[in-house]
Design a protein around this motif. Sequence first.
Motif, PDB file in Angstrom:
ATOM      1  N   PRO A  20      48.189 117.384  13.072  1.00 45.03           N
ATOM      2  CA  PRO A  20      47.477 117.247  11.794  1.00 45.03           C
ATOM      3  C   PRO A  20      46.207 116.420  11.896  1.00 45.03           C
ATOM      4  N   LEU A  21      46.234 115.355  12.690  1.00 44.09           N
ATOM      5  CA  LEU A  21      45.057 114.499  12.821  1.00 44.09           C
ATOM      6  C   LEU A  21      43.909 115.235  13.503  1.00 44.09           C
ATOM      7  N   ILE A  22      44.215 116.003  14.535  1.00 41.09           N
ATOM      8  CA  ILE A  22      43.181 116.778  15.230  1.00 41.09           C
ATOM      9  C   ILE A  22      42.554 117.801  14.281  1.00 41.09           C
ATOM     10  N   LEU A  23      43.380 118.545  13.572  1.00 39.84           N
ATOM     11  CA  LEU A  23      42.874 119.588  12.676  1.00 39.84           C
ATOM     12  C   LEU A  23      42.038 119.002  11.543  1.00 39.84           C
ATOM     13  N   LEU A  24      42.482 117.895  10.977  1.00 34.66           N
ATOM     14  CA  LEU A  24      41.721 117.267   9.903  1.00 34.66           C
ATOM     15  C   LEU A  24      40.395 116.694  10.403  1.00 34.66           C
ATOM     16  N   ASN A  25      40.419 116.085  11.575  1.00 37.62           N
ATOM     17  CA  ASN A  25      39.184 115.535  12.135  1.00 37.62           C
ATOM     18  C   ASN A  25      38.135 116.610  12.345  1.00 37.62           C
ATOM     19  N   TYR A  26      38.517 117.740  12.915  1.00 35.48           N
ATOM     20  CA  TYR A  26      37.558 118.820  13.127  1.00 35.48           C
ATOM     21  C   TYR A  26      37.084 119.401  11.801  1.00 35.48           C
ATOM     22  N   THR A  27      37.972 119.456  10.816  1.00 41.86           N
ATOM     23  CA  THR A  27      37.574 119.951   9.494  1.00 41.86           C
ATOM     24  C   THR A  27      36.508 119.060   8.876  1.00 41.86           C
ATOM     25  N   ILE A  28      36.620 117.770   9.112  1.00 38.11           N
ATOM     26  CA  ILE A  28      35.639 116.821   8.575  1.00 38.11           C
ATOM     27  C   ILE A  28      34.346 116.832   9.392  1.00 38.11           C
ATOM     28  N   PRO A 340      43.328 123.656  23.491  1.00 38.71           N
ATOM     29  CA  PRO A 340      41.973 123.407  22.989  1.00 38.71           C
ATOM     30  C   PRO A 340      41.239 124.669  22.550  1.00 38.71           C
ATOM     31  N   ILE A 341      41.569 125.816  23.143  1.00 36.57           N
ATOM     32  CA  ILE A 341      40.920 127.068  22.746  1.00 36.57           C
ATOM     33  C   ILE A 341      41.205 127.358  21.279  1.00 36.57           C
ATOM     34  N   ILE A 342      42.403 127.012  20.815  1.00 34.24           N
ATOM     35  CA  ILE A 342      42.789 127.259  19.432  1.00 34.24           C
ATOM     36  C   ILE A 342      42.333 126.122  18.519  1.00 34.24           C
ATOM     37  N   LEU A 343      42.448 124.898  19.002  1.00 36.57           N
ATOM     38  CA  LEU A 343      42.213 123.746  18.134  1.00 36.57           C
ATOM     39  C   LEU A 343      40.737 123.415  17.956  1.00 36.57           C
ATOM     40  N   VAL A 344      39.936 123.623  18.990  1.00 40.70           N
ATOM     41  CA  VAL A 344      38.509 123.289  18.898  1.00 40.70           C
ATOM     42  C   VAL A 344      37.806 124.410  18.140  1.00 40.70           C
ATOM     43  N   PRO A 345      37.168 124.112  16.987  1.00 40.84           N
ATOM     44  CA  PRO A 345      36.666 125.166  16.106  1.00 40.84           C
ATOM     45  C   PRO A 345      35.411 125.868  16.578  1.00 40.84           C
ATOM     46  N   GLU A 346      34.695 125.307  17.505  1.00 44.61           N
ATOM     47  CA  GLU A 346      33.513 125.954  18.045  1.00 44.61           C
ATOM     48  C   GLU A 346      33.386 125.551  19.505  1.00 44.61           C
ATOM     49  N   VAL A 348      32.612 123.601  21.775  1.00 42.54           N
ATOM     50  CA  VAL A 348      32.189 122.263  22.204  1.00 42.54           C
ATOM     51  C   VAL A 348      32.773 122.069  23.597  1.00 42.54           C
ATOM     52  N   SER A 349      31.954 122.247  24.626  1.00 39.33           N
ATOM     53  CA  SER A 349      32.462 122.415  25.986  1.00 39.33           C
ATOM     54  C   SER A 349      33.338 121.265  26.458  1.00 39.33           C
ATOM     55  N   LEU A 350      32.991 120.037  26.109  1.00 35.71           N
ATOM     56  CA  LEU A 350      33.757 118.897  26.603  1.00 35.71           C
ATOM     57  C   LEU A 350      35.149 118.862  25.964  1.00 35.71           C
ATOM     58  N   ASP A 351      35.225 119.133  24.665  1.00 38.14           N
ATOM     59  CA  ASP A 351      36.515 119.132  23.987  1.00 38.14           C
ATOM     60  C   ASP A 351      37.406 120.259  24.500  1.00 38.14           C
ATOM     61  N   LEU A 352      36.813 121.395  24.830  1.00 41.16           N
ATOM     62  CA  LEU A 352      37.591 122.519  25.336  1.00 41.16           C
ATOM     63  C   LEU A 352      38.256 122.208  26.673  1.00 41.16           C
ATOM     64  N   LEU A 353      37.701 121.257  27.401  1.00 38.30           N
ATOM     65  CA  LEU A 353      38.237 120.910  28.713  1.00 38.30           C
ATOM     66  C   LEU A 353      39.319 119.837  28.644  1.00 38.30           C
ATOM     67  N   ALA A 354      39.720 119.447  27.440  1.00 38.83           N
ATOM     68  CA  ALA A 354      40.681 118.348  27.295  1.00 38.83           C
ATOM     69  C   ALA A 354      41.981 118.626  28.041  1.00 38.83           C
ATOM     70  N   LEU A 441      46.590 116.706  23.657  1.00 43.47           N
ATOM     71  CA  LEU A 441      46.326 116.357  22.262  1.00 43.47           C
ATOM     72  C   LEU A 441      45.720 114.962  22.149  1.00 43.47           C
ATOM     73  N   VAL A 442      46.235 114.038  22.935  1.00 47.89           N
ATOM     74  CA  VAL A 442      45.672 112.676  22.939  1.00 47.89           C
ATOM     75  C   VAL A 442      44.233 112.702  23.431  1.00 47.89           C
ATOM     76  N   THR A 443      43.940 113.508  24.444  1.00 47.26           N
ATOM     77  CA  THR A 443      42.586 113.588  24.985  1.00 47.26           C
ATOM     78  C   THR A 443      41.621 114.198  23.971  1.00 47.26           C
ATOM     79  N   ILE A 444      42.063 115.214  23.234  1.00 47.41           N
ATOM     80  CA  ILE A 444      41.220 115.780  22.186  1.00 47.41           C
ATOM     81  C   ILE A 444      40.883 114.719  21.148  1.00 47.41           C
ATOM     82  N   LEU A 445      41.877 113.941  20.739  1.00 50.01           N
ATOM     83  CA  LEU A 445      41.630 112.869  19.774  1.00 50.01           C
ATOM     84  C   LEU A 445      40.648 111.836  20.316  1.00 50.01           C
ATOM     85  N   ALA A 446      40.749 111.536  21.617  1.00 51.56           N
ATOM     86  CA  ALA A 446      39.827 110.580  22.235  1.00 51.56           C
ATOM     87  C   ALA A 446      38.399 111.131  22.250  1.00 51.56           C
ATOM     88  N   PHE A 447      38.248 112.417  22.540  1.00 49.71           N
ATOM     89  CA  PHE A 447      36.924 113.020  22.478  1.00 49.71           C
ATOM     90  C   PHE A 447      36.387 113.044  21.049  1.00 49.71           C
TER      91      PHE A 447
END
Length: 454
Positions: A20-28, A340-346, A348-354, A441-447
């Motif tokens: 939930p935190l990852i999805l909300l952060n990207y939404t914002i 990350p392919i599903i969670l990252v909304p666009e 963003v190359s660095l986030d996709l590599l999480a 998931l932790v790495t995505i949040l860190a990015f």
Amino acid sequence: MGIATRSLKSNGLWCYILLPLILLNYTIMYNTSVLYQTVAFISVGLFFHCSLFILFLSLSGNIMLETDFGGCVACGLISTMLIYAFTNQDLMISLVITMSCVLLFSYLLKLVLINFPKTFTVGEAMVVVQSIPLFVSATSIQYVQSMLNGVNEEFSFINTIVFTILLTTVLIITSIFMLNVEYRTVNTIVSIVIAGAIVLLLKWHIILGPNCLFDIFEYIFMDYTRFKLFLFWLSLLLVSILVIWIQTRTVVKASTVTRKTFHILASIVFLSGLLTDIPLMTLASGVGLSLLVFVEALRIAEIETISPTLQSAFVVYCDEKDRGIFAMTPLYLFVGLACPIILVPEPVSLDLLAGVLAVGIGDTAASCAGATFGRYRWSNNNRTLEGTAFNILSQVAVVYLLVFFDFIDVPNALIRTVFASTTSALVEAKTDQVDNLVLPLVTILAFQATNFLS
């Protein structure tokens, strides 16, 4: 009522906040689609349901036997109002979607905790079960849109193929397990698979058109870059199968370093795909997940010849966390690399590599270096300080090489990677949850936390 979770010091209850935190952060942070926002707001309802579940479970184990319909309604209404307020969707449609997801989550959570003992901790079960209604709702909405509006875009084309393959896989597996054990023969399984393939082709014919097979073939093989990438992945797959076959024939228990070989091979596949062709990587991820789930179903289905062969490979390669019915470690590895392919909304190359950085590179380096050079250990566990150091350095080194050779162009990529890799390495060193599941998931949040630097 007691729950037979995997025996660990903690139940990892903190894990349920990650999705939930990852999805909300990207939404914002980004101008995401209405579909992405809808899924993010559904995850809020699941978050509150998890909180209520933990509260009631701490008071009485009877929650596992009772229907918490009131809690489901309350959590569903929270998501419904968020969707209605921020996406302007129809109130009744929003209510039906959110209530379906929350009720499905409530049912599945109790199902996996009761019927699959020693497979999950409570936190891991929550993360896994959260992902199911979120993924089903997202893909179902896209599937309906494809049927109503046609398939006009590349990602719509890819998502339709992936959804239909996954749905067909579920139908095939369900058909297999509906049979009594004595009827689960090789011939029967082949017949079911053929019937499933026919159903899949009919779906493609209806949605994608009469030239569906030619369109799929053209998409993958008529593009020279994609064709080379496909052959590269196929060669790595054959190498993996050969390694498994050799190790299984020797009947020697695979060491940690040997198991991490598959982390490296899988990471090479995902890294090459994410850097060169994300749509094709999305398609390959969907097909790969279907195959993994299907093979795991065959392993536990007690089918003559097939199940014993797969079980022998599992016995050789399983680790101490595969104590339940299912072989969750390879599934977690695949999902961790692909999520990350599903969670990252666009793109963003660095986030996709999480996933690749946290699990494929960092965790592998930590295990190998810790086993080889480790002398000083963290308190209360067997992780080594040397392993943690190699975890961080390996991730930073890979990103440095990607930046140096112009594979990625992200401002302050190294600084962000230092923070993200340090965070994931410390979590890896201290947590007793499955690394393949939580570290991406932790790495995505860190990015996300360092997004302001980009």
